[in-house]
Design a protein around this motif. Structure first.
Motif, PDB file in Angstrom:
ATOM      1  N   LYS A 153      55.041  16.043  32.766  1.00 22.25           N
ATOM      2  CA  LYS A 153      56.448  15.757  32.464  1.00 22.25           C
ATOM      3  C   LYS A 153      57.119  17.087  32.131  1.00 22.25           C
ATOM      4  O   LYS A 153      56.614  17.842  31.290  1.00 22.25           O
ATOM      5  CB  LYS A 153      56.549  14.763  31.318  1.00 22.25           C
ATOM      6  CG  LYS A 153      55.917  13.428  31.670  1.00 22.25           C
ATOM      7  CD  LYS A 153      55.773  12.520  30.482  1.00 22.25           C
ATOM      8  CE  LYS A 153      55.005  11.265  30.918  1.00 22.25           C
ATOM      9  NZ  LYS A 153      54.650  10.419  29.806  1.00 22.25           N
ATOM     10  N   TRP A 154      58.247  17.379  32.808  1.00 21.26           N
ATOM     11  CA  TRP A 154      58.896  18.681  32.654  1.00 21.26           C
ATOM     12  C   TRP A 154      60.383  18.490  32.415  1.00 21.26           C
ATOM     13  O   TRP A 154      61.062  17.847  33.220  1.00 21.26           O
ATOM     14  CB  TRP A 154      58.692  19.500  33.929  1.00 21.26           C
ATOM     15  CG  TRP A 154      59.006  20.948  33.736  1.00 21.26           C
ATOM     16  CD1 TRP A 154      60.242  21.522  33.723  1.00 21.26           C
ATOM     17  CD2 TRP A 154      58.082  21.998  33.507  1.00 21.26           C
ATOM     18  NE1 TRP A 154      60.149  22.857  33.506  1.00 21.26           N
ATOM     19  CE2 TRP A 154      58.819  23.181  33.366  1.00 21.26           C
ATOM     20  CE3 TRP A 154      56.702  22.056  33.404  1.00 21.26           C
ATOM     21  CZ2 TRP A 154      58.221  24.422  33.137  1.00 21.26           C
ATOM     22  CZ3 TRP A 154      56.108  23.278  33.182  1.00 21.26           C
ATOM     23  CH2 TRP A 154      56.870  24.439  33.049  1.00 21.26           C
ATOM     24  N   PRO A 155      60.928  19.079  31.343  1.00 22.32           N
ATOM     25  CA  PRO A 155      62.367  18.962  31.084  1.00 22.32           C
ATOM     26  C   PRO A 155      63.179  19.681  32.171  1.00 22.32           C
ATOM     27  O   PRO A 155      62.898  20.839  32.482  1.00 22.32           O
ATOM     28  CB  PRO A 155      62.561  19.662  29.739  1.00 22.32           C
ATOM     29  CG  PRO A 155      61.191  19.808  29.163  1.00 22.32           C
ATOM     30  CD  PRO A 155      60.231  19.825  30.308  1.00 22.32           C
ATOM     31  N   ILE A 156      64.133  19.003  32.744  1.00 17.09           N
ATOM     32  CA  ILE A 156      64.949  19.626  33.790  1.00 17.09           C
ATOM     33  C   ILE A 156      65.741  20.804  33.230  1.00 17.09           C
ATOM     34  O   ILE A 156      66.050  21.752  33.948  1.00 17.09           O
ATOM     35  CB  ILE A 156      65.847  18.593  34.507  1.00 17.09           C
ATOM     36  CG1 ILE A 156      66.354  19.185  35.828  1.00 17.09           C
ATOM     37  CG2 ILE A 156      66.972  18.123  33.607  1.00 17.09           C
ATOM     38  CD1 ILE A 156      66.862  18.175  36.813  1.00 17.09           C
ATOM     39  N   GLU A 158      64.561  23.047  31.536  1.00 12.83           N
ATOM     40  CA  GLU A 158      63.671  24.205  31.585  1.00 12.83           C
ATOM     41  C   GLU A 158      63.287  24.552  33.027  1.00 12.83           C
ATOM     42  O   GLU A 158      62.195  25.039  33.303  1.00 12.83           O
ATOM     43  CB  GLU A 158      62.440  23.947  30.730  1.00 12.83           C
ATOM     44  CG  GLU A 158      62.768  23.837  29.252  1.00 12.83           C
ATOM     45  CD  GLU A 158      61.548  23.601  28.382  1.00 12.83           C
ATOM     46  OE1 GLU A 158      60.411  23.902  28.813  1.00 12.83           O
ATOM     47  OE2 GLU A 158      61.746  23.091  27.263  1.00 12.83           O
ATOM     48  N   SER A 159      64.219  24.328  33.962  1.00 12.84           N
ATOM     49  CA  SER A 159      63.964  24.623  35.374  1.00 12.84           C
ATOM     50  C   SER A 159      63.706  26.102  35.620  1.00 12.84           C
ATOM     51  O   SER A 159      62.905  26.459  36.486  1.00 12.84           O
ATOM     52  CB  SER A 159      65.133  24.140  36.239  1.00 12.84           C
ATOM     53  OG  SER A 159      65.207  22.737  36.215  1.00 12.84           O
ATOM     54  N   ARG A 165      57.062  30.134  37.181  1.00  7.29           N
ATOM     55  CA  ARG A 165      55.613  29.911  37.230  1.00  7.29           C
ATOM     56  C   ARG A 165      55.034  30.356  38.572  1.00  7.29           C
ATOM     57  O   ARG A 165      55.671  30.197  39.618  1.00  7.29           O
ATOM     58  CB  ARG A 165      55.303  28.433  37.005  1.00  7.29           C
ATOM     59  CG  ARG A 165      55.608  27.957  35.595  1.00  7.29           C
ATOM     60  CD  ARG A 165      55.264  26.488  35.455  1.00  7.29           C
ATOM     61  NE  ARG A 165      53.865  26.236  35.704  1.00  7.29           N
ATOM     62  CZ  ARG A 165      52.935  26.111  34.760  1.00  7.29           C
ATOM     63  NH1 ARG A 165      53.262  26.222  33.485  1.00  7.29           N
ATOM     64  NH2 ARG A 165      51.673  25.872  35.079  1.00  7.29           N
ATOM     65  N   GLU A 166      53.821  30.858  38.531  1.00 13.29           N
ATOM     66  CA  GLU A 166      53.130  31.288  39.750  1.00 13.29           C
ATOM     67  C   GLU A 166      52.576  30.111  40.549  1.00 13.29           C
ATOM     68  O   GLU A 166      52.186  30.279  41.704  1.00 13.29           O
ATOM     69  CB  GLU A 166      52.009  32.261  39.407  1.00 13.29           C
ATOM     70  CG  GLU A 166      52.524  33.593  38.906  1.00 13.29           C
ATOM     71  CD  GLU A 166      51.401  34.576  38.625  1.00 13.29           C
ATOM     72  OE1 GLU A 166      50.233  34.286  38.956  1.00 13.29           O
ATOM     73  OE2 GLU A 166      51.703  35.643  38.067  1.00 13.29           O
ATOM     74  N   ALA A 176      64.076  21.030  46.704  1.00 12.27           N
ATOM     75  CA  ALA A 176      64.254  19.702  46.103  1.00 12.27           C
ATOM     76  C   ALA A 176      64.778  19.821  44.678  1.00 12.27           C
ATOM     77  O   ALA A 176      65.642  19.034  44.262  1.00 12.27           O
ATOM     78  CB  ALA A 176      62.932  18.933  46.120  1.00 12.27           C
ATOM     79  N   LEU A 177      64.286  20.791  43.924  1.00 12.11           N
ATOM     80  CA  LEU A 177      64.763  20.996  42.557  1.00 12.11           C
ATOM     81  C   LEU A 177      66.255  21.306  42.552  1.00 12.11           C
ATOM     82  O   LEU A 177      67.025  20.706  41.790  1.00 12.11           O
ATOM     83  CB  LEU A 177      63.973  22.121  41.887  1.00 12.11           C
ATOM     84  CG  LEU A 177      64.431  22.522  40.487  1.00 12.11           C
ATOM     85  CD1 LEU A 177      64.317  21.356  39.505  1.00 12.11           C
ATOM     86  CD2 LEU A 177      63.629  23.726  40.005  1.00 12.11           C
TER      87      LEU A 177
END
Length: 187
Positions: A153-156, A158-159, A165-166, A176-177
């Motif tokens: 689960k990732w907060p949007i 914190e895009s 990230r590698e 898509a993001l």
């Protein structure tokens, strides 16, 4: 700015043949003639025309669902959105809901097609429909993955950290993001 001619004739295909094949791919050679008389031989991956989907699942207004899975091409584990092929007889939205259940353990009550993208159209005849999934609820279907996928689960909000990230590098996931962020701002 240069004008684009929407009526420009496509090159004429004089012959096509399969020049290489594996369990996953077929390479097709095309003998082409362009409208100016020039001829060339092109090679491309012959597509199955089934299409694929990538799903941006929103657990709530602020939280995306990502998966972490093995990527054979880079021999690494990659973080991204659930995705998969459209099965015969399925629509893109049906495939998106099925893949979401198989890979992330959720189904969606609301699915929206955001955009269709292609990967290297010079060499591949493959399209992927990017789908926004909202109003999620727990539901699992058995998939074809060789091991359980890690669901993150990732907060949007914190895009930027996700993009840094590698292990979040697939171009279609990044597209898509950005498409999802744009769509969510317009809602």
């Amino acid at each position: 700015m240069r004008k684009i001619d929407p009526n420009k004739a496509l090159p004429q295909i004089h012959s096509r043949k399969i020049v290489a094949q594996s369990n996953l791919f077929r390479v097709e050679s095309l003998d082409l003639e362009f409208s100016n008389g020039e001829t060339r031989q092109f090679e491309r991956m012959a597509g199955g025309n089934r299409g694929a989907v990538m799903i941006v699942p929103m657990l709530d207004a602020d939280t995306m669902v990502l998966i972490r899975e093995y990527a054979a091409g880079t021999h690494s584990y990659q973080l991204g959105f659930p995705k998969g092929l459209i099965d015969p007889g399925e629509t893109a939205l049906e495939a998106a809901n099925r893949e979401l259940q198989e890979e992330a353990g959720f189904a969606a009550r609301e699915l929206t097609e955001l955009h269709q993208v292609s990967m290297a159209p010079t060499f591949f005849n493959a399209s992927m429909t990017i789908v926004m999934a909202r109003d999620l609820y727990p539901k699992t279907l058995e998939g074809d993955e060789p091991e359980p996928l890690e669901v993150i689960k990732w907060p949007i909000a914190e895009s930027d950290a996700l993009l840094a990230r590698e292990d979040f590098v697939e171009a279609r996931c990044i597209a898509a993001l950005f498409l999802a962020q744009k769509w969510l701002k317009e809602q």
